[in-house]
Design a protein around this motif. Structure first.
Motif, PDB file in Angstrom:
ATOM      1  N   LYS A 253       0.812  -1.216   0.000  1.00  0.00           N
ATOM      2  CA  LYS A 253       0.000   0.000   0.000  1.00  0.00           C
ATOM      3  C   LYS A 253       0.845   1.266   0.000  1.00  0.00           C
ATOM      4  CE  LYS A 253      -4.121  -1.777   2.405  1.00  0.00           C
ATOM      5  NZ  LYS A 253      -4.902  -1.685   3.670  1.00  0.00           N
ATOM      6  N   HIS A 254       2.002   1.201   0.647  1.00  0.00           N
ATOM      7  CA  HIS A 254       2.777   2.428   0.869  1.00  0.00           C
ATOM      8  C   HIS A 254       4.011   2.555  -0.010  1.00  0.00           C
ATOM      9  CE1 HIS A 254       0.477   1.981   4.688  1.00  0.00           C
ATOM     10  NE2 HIS A 254       0.382   3.293   4.579  1.00  0.00           N
ATOM     11  N   ARG A 255       4.514   1.463  -0.553  1.00  0.00           N
ATOM     12  CA  ARG A 255       5.681   1.520  -1.434  1.00  0.00           C
ATOM     13  C   ARG A 255       5.235   1.885  -2.847  1.00  0.00           C
ATOM     14  NH1 ARG A 255      11.021   2.533  -2.001  1.00  0.00           N
ATOM     15  NH2 ARG A 255      11.969   1.244  -3.630  1.00  0.00           N
ATOM     16  N   THR A 256       5.823   2.904  -3.415  1.00  0.00           N
ATOM     17  CA  THR A 256       5.431   3.350  -4.753  1.00  0.00           C
ATOM     18  C   THR A 256       6.533   3.085  -5.770  1.00  0.00           C
ATOM     19  OG1 THR A 256       6.253   5.591  -4.317  1.00  0.00           O
ATOM     20  CG2 THR A 256       3.922   5.139  -3.839  1.00  0.00           C
ATOM     21  N   GLN A 257       6.132   2.761  -6.968  1.00  0.00           N
ATOM     22  CA  GLN A 257       7.014   2.598  -8.122  1.00  0.00           C
ATOM     23  C   GLN A 257       6.271   3.147  -9.346  1.00  0.00           C
ATOM     24  OE1 GLN A 257      10.090   1.683  -8.563  1.00  0.00           O
ATOM     25  NE2 GLN A 257      10.605   0.905  -6.517  1.00  0.00           N
ATOM     26  N   PHE A 258       6.981   3.920 -10.149  1.00  0.00           N
ATOM     27  CA  PHE A 258       6.383   4.512 -11.353  1.00  0.00           C
ATOM     28  C   PHE A 258       5.164   5.359 -10.998  1.00  0.00           C
ATOM     29  CE2 PHE A 258       8.110   0.290 -12.505  1.00  0.00           C
ATOM     30  CZ  PHE A 258       9.192   0.721 -13.262  1.00  0.00           C
ATOM     31  N   GLY A 259       5.235   5.974  -9.818  1.00  0.00           N
ATOM     32  CA  GLY A 259       4.175   6.880  -9.407  1.00  0.00           C
ATOM     33  C   GLY A 259       2.918   6.203  -8.875  1.00  0.00           C
ATOM     34  N   ARG A 260       2.973   4.890  -8.632  1.00  0.00           N
ATOM     35  CA  ARG A 260       1.805   4.166  -8.136  1.00  0.00           C
ATOM     36  C   ARG A 260       2.222   3.236  -7.002  1.00  0.00           C
ATOM     37  NH1 ARG A 260      -0.505   0.971 -13.133  1.00  0.00           N
ATOM     38  NH2 ARG A 260      -2.224   0.601 -11.675  1.00  0.00           N
ATOM     39  N   PRO A 261       1.325   2.969  -6.045  1.00  0.00           N
ATOM     40  CA  PRO A 261       1.627   1.948  -5.033  1.00  0.00           C
ATOM     41  C   PRO A 261       1.846   0.598  -5.707  1.00  0.00           C
ATOM     42  CG  PRO A 261      -0.297   3.231  -4.401  1.00  0.00           C
ATOM     43  CD  PRO A 261       0.009   3.601  -5.808  1.00  0.00           C
ATOM     44  N   ILE A 262       2.805  -0.164  -5.265  1.00  0.00           N
ATOM     45  CA  ILE A 262       3.092  -1.437  -5.931  1.00  0.00           C
ATOM     46  C   ILE A 262       1.918  -2.407  -5.783  1.00  0.00           C
ATOM     47  CG2 ILE A 262       5.570  -1.168  -5.643  1.00  0.00           C
ATOM     48  CD1 ILE A 262       5.432  -3.207  -3.365  1.00  0.00           C
ATOM     49  N   GLY A 263       1.033  -2.165  -4.811  1.00  0.00           N
ATOM     50  CA  GLY A 263      -0.146  -2.994  -4.669  1.00  0.00           C
ATOM     51  C   GLY A 263      -1.115  -2.869  -5.824  1.00  0.00           C
ATOM     52  N   ALA A 264      -0.922  -1.866  -6.667  1.00  0.00           N
ATOM     53  CA  ALA A 264      -1.776  -1.708  -7.846  1.00  0.00           C
ATOM     54  C   ALA A 264      -1.368  -2.653  -8.962  1.00  0.00           C
ATOM     55  CB  ALA A 264      -1.712  -0.264  -8.345  1.00  0.00           C
ATOM     56  N   PHE A 265      -0.188  -3.266  -8.873  1.00  0.00           N
ATOM     57  CA  PHE A 265       0.289  -4.152  -9.928  1.00  0.00           C
ATOM     58  C   PHE A 265      -0.214  -5.573  -9.685  1.00  0.00           C
ATOM     59  CE2 PHE A 265       3.657  -0.856  -9.579  1.00  0.00           C
ATOM     60  CZ  PHE A 265       3.383  -0.215 -10.778  1.00  0.00           C
ATOM     61  N   GLN A 266      -0.656  -6.199 -10.746  1.00  0.00           N
ATOM     62  CA  GLN A 266      -1.315  -7.492 -10.636  1.00  0.00           C
ATOM     63  C   GLN A 266      -0.408  -8.566 -10.043  1.00  0.00           C
ATOM     64  OE1 GLN A 266      -2.641  -9.725 -14.275  1.00  0.00           O
ATOM     65  NE2 GLN A 266      -4.683  -9.242 -13.466  1.00  0.00           N
ATOM     66  N   ALA A 267       0.863  -8.551 -10.365  1.00  0.00           N
ATOM     67  CA  ALA A 267       1.778  -9.571  -9.846  1.00  0.00           C
ATOM     68  C   ALA A 267       1.853  -9.514  -8.326  1.00  0.00           C
ATOM     69  CB  ALA A 267       3.165  -9.381 -10.454  1.00  0.00           C
ATOM     70  N   VAL A 268       1.891  -8.305  -7.783  1.00  0.00           N
ATOM     71  CA  VAL A 268       1.931  -8.146  -6.331  1.00  0.00           C
ATOM     72  C   VAL A 268       0.597  -8.555  -5.714  1.00  0.00           C
ATOM     73  CG1 VAL A 268       2.242  -6.507  -4.434  1.00  0.00           C
ATOM     74  CG2 VAL A 268       3.679  -6.343  -6.480  1.00  0.00           C
ATOM     75  N   GLN A 269      -0.482  -8.204  -6.370  1.00  0.00           N
ATOM     76  CA  GLN A 269      -1.806  -8.590  -5.878  1.00  0.00           C
ATOM     77  C   GLN A 269      -1.926 -10.109  -5.795  1.00  0.00           C
ATOM     78  OE1 GLN A 269      -4.621  -6.770  -8.538  1.00  0.00           O
ATOM     79  NE2 GLN A 269      -4.156  -4.679  -7.861  1.00  0.00           N
ATOM     80  N   HIS A 270      -1.414 -10.811  -6.795  1.00  0.00           N
ATOM     81  CA  HIS A 270      -1.492 -12.271  -6.795  1.00  0.00           C
ATOM     82  C   HIS A 270      -0.685 -12.866  -5.650  1.00  0.00           C
ATOM     83  CE1 HIS A 270      -2.763 -12.731 -11.309  1.00  0.00           C
ATOM     84  NE2 HIS A 270      -3.703 -12.193 -10.545  1.00  0.00           N
ATOM     85  N   LEU A 271       0.498 -12.319  -5.412  1.00  0.00           N
ATOM     86  CA  LEU A 271       1.304 -12.815  -4.298  1.00  0.00           C
ATOM     87  C   LEU A 271       0.560 -12.666  -2.970  1.00  0.00           C
ATOM     88  CD1 LEU A 271       4.961 -11.595  -5.038  1.00  0.00           C
ATOM     89  CD2 LEU A 271       4.140 -13.951  -4.933  1.00  0.00           C
ATOM     90  N   CYS A 272      -0.007 -11.496  -2.747  1.00  0.00           N
ATOM     91  CA  CYS A 272      -0.724 -11.246  -1.489  1.00  0.00           C
ATOM     92  C   CYS A 272      -1.958 -12.132  -1.366  1.00  0.00           C
ATOM     93  CB  CYS A 272      -1.118  -9.769  -1.393  1.00  0.00           C
ATOM     94  SG  CYS A 272       0.282  -8.631  -1.220  1.00  0.00           S
ATOM     95  N   ALA A 273      -2.655 -12.343  -2.478  1.00  0.00           N
ATOM     96  CA  ALA A 273      -3.843 -13.201  -2.447  1.00  0.00           C
ATOM     97  C   ALA A 273      -3.466 -14.643  -2.123  1.00  0.00           C
ATOM     98  CB  ALA A 273      -4.564 -13.136  -3.790  1.00  0.00           C
ATOM     99  N   GLN A 274      -2.378 -15.125  -2.706  1.00  0.00           N
ATOM    100  CA  GLN A 274      -1.927 -16.479  -2.415  1.00  0.00           C
ATOM    101  C   GLN A 274      -1.515 -16.621  -0.950  1.00  0.00           C
ATOM    102  OE1 GLN A 274       1.205 -16.969  -5.272  1.00  0.00           O
ATOM    103  NE2 GLN A 274      -0.203 -17.282  -6.991  1.00  0.00           N
ATOM    104  N   MET A 275      -0.902 -15.604  -0.398  1.00  0.00           N
ATOM    105  CA  MET A 275      -0.525 -15.631   1.006  1.00  0.00           C
ATOM    106  C   MET A 275      -1.757 -15.732   1.901  1.00  0.00           C
ATOM    107  SD  MET A 275       2.438 -12.684   0.978  1.00  0.00           S
ATOM    108  CE  MET A 275       2.653 -12.727   2.765  1.00  0.00           C
ATOM    109  N   LEU A 276      -2.790 -14.954   1.569  1.00  0.00           N
ATOM    110  CA  LEU A 276      -4.013 -14.979   2.371  1.00  0.00           C
ATOM    111  C   LEU A 276      -4.682 -16.347   2.305  1.00  0.00           C
ATOM    112  CD1 LEU A 276      -6.075 -13.460   4.095  1.00  0.00           C
ATOM    113  CD2 LEU A 276      -7.221 -12.777   1.975  1.00  0.00           C
ATOM    114  N   VAL A 277      -4.716 -16.946   1.121  1.00  0.00           N
ATOM    115  CA  VAL A 277      -5.326 -18.268   0.971  1.00  0.00           C
ATOM    116  C   VAL A 277      -4.585 -19.297   1.822  1.00  0.00           C
ATOM    117  CG1 VAL A 277      -5.721 -20.156  -0.649  1.00  0.00           C
ATOM    118  CG2 VAL A 277      -6.299 -17.813  -1.297  1.00  0.00           C
TER     119      VAL A 277
END
Length: 367
Positions: A253-277
């Motif tokens: 949520k707080h780390r930004t790359q290319f002017g956007r939070p890295i949580g906006a990128f699908q690859a990061v979202q998938h990692l976090c979703a797999q962790m939650l599962v």
């Protein structure tokens, strides 16, 4: 059937979390870890009776945990305990795993459930107990322990920690907050001697009641303690797996790359979703095993919790990127503790064998 936590169980979990946040915050964890790193011994204690020993426990914190009832949750109220059950202990140990609380928590809790003066001291947090499981795994926090629970094939012996330390050798631990000692195999003597004394004093032994010895390897006092220890270790792994999900999501949520939070990128979202599962799948099985206390359920709980703790820590490292590999980040501490716990009480191979034995037994019953 309703498997939701009760109000009392939620209050217990909240109280445990608040206690640890107050008495063992991140600054305290870092002080323990950084102190061992500066010594350069990997947290391994000398074990020679000298004054300068690494990995010492905070006795004041240990006594406060005892006063809060952590080690007496299953002790009957008539004996000064809380009078709850294994599910409540699992909830408390999940919070301990979330905070990476160091110390032989499992062994001390097991000792508190036995009879005699040792149990009373362990329940109050005045006696620190570690465990020796037939030399199959390293002994943790031996230099800080007062006594050792030595688990044989069917029975348990209480050994003074100084006696156990004489035949133990310190070893480097991957986790700087978990000092380890290697012990020779066949440390216990009681199974050969066939003694049936009560464990009121160090050096005495205890075997299970005759009614609890129906099957070799799966019943008896020692087998029951191993199963409970595996489940409580799984609960700590679950807490760590859940915490790394929080760390990954917060960083995304707080780390930004290319002017956007890295949580906006699908690859990061998938990692976090797999962790939650992984974490929630392990939670369901761990909680179920706490209710059934079935050996197969406990084996499944340990397998899934170990996988969740280790893989979630790895994925959390990936979410953090290069920063996750630095000493200043806390992510590596969860990974290292998960590695240590994965080898304690029930390894993956042992868990798989337990599950396979249960399946074979079920098939034979149906034939």
């Amino acid at each position: 059937m309703d498997f939701q936590l009760t109000d009392d169980q939620r209050a217990l979990r909240t109280g445990m979390r608040e206690l640890l946040e107050r008495r063992f915050p991140r600054t305290r964890l870092r002080a323990v870890v950084d102190g061992d790193a500066e010594r350069g011994d990997g947290g391994a204690a000398l074990g020679d009776g000298g004054a300068a020993r690494g990995g010492e426990l905070d006795r004041a914190l240990w006594r406060e945990l005892g006063a809060a009832g952590l080690f007496a949750l299953r002790v009957p109220e008539s004996a000064g305990g809380v009078g709850l059950g294994l599910p409540e202990v699992v909830l408390a140990f999940e919070e301990a795993g979330r905070a990476l609380l160091p110390g032989p928590l499992v062994a001390t809790e097991l000792a508190a459930g036995l009879s005699g003066s040792l149990a009373a001291g362990a329940a109050r947090g005045e006696t620190v107990v570690t465990a020796l499981d037939e030399g199959r795994a390293p002994v943790e926090h031996l230099a800080s322990a007062d006594v050792v629970l030595a688990l044989g094939p069917t029975a348990v012996e209480v050994i003074p920690a100084e006696e156990a330390a004489r035949s133990a050798a310190p070893m480097r631990s991957v986790d700087p907050a978990t000092p380890l000692h290697r012990t020779p195999p066949s440390r216990t003597r009681l199974d050969q001697a066939g003694r049936t004394d009560r464990m009121d004093q160090p050096g005495q032994a205890h075997q299970a009641d005759r009614t609890d010895q129906a099957g070799p390897g799966r019943s008896g006092l020692a087998a029951r303690l191993r199963r409970e220890a595996a489940l409580l270790t799984a609960a700590q792994q679950l807490g760590s797996a859940s915490r790394t999900v929080e760390l990954a999501v917060d960083h995304a949520k707080h780390r930004t790359q290319f002017g956007r939070p890295i949580g906006a990128f699908q690859a990061v979202q998938h990692l976090c979703a797999q962790m939650l599962v992984r974490a929630e799948s392990a939670r369901s099985v761990v909680y179920a095993a706490a209710v059934t206390e079935d050996p197969g359920d406990i084996a499944a709980a340990k397998l899934l919790a170990d996988e969740a703790a280790v893989q979630n820590a790895r994925d959390c490292l990936q979410v953090h990127g290069g920063m996750g590999f630095t000493w200043e980040a806390d992510v590596h501490l969860h990974l290292k503790r998960a590695w240590v716990r994965a080898g304690q009480w029930q390894s993956a191979a042992e868990g798989e064998e337990e599950l396979a034995a249960g399946l074979v037994s079920t098939v034979e019953t149906c034939l």
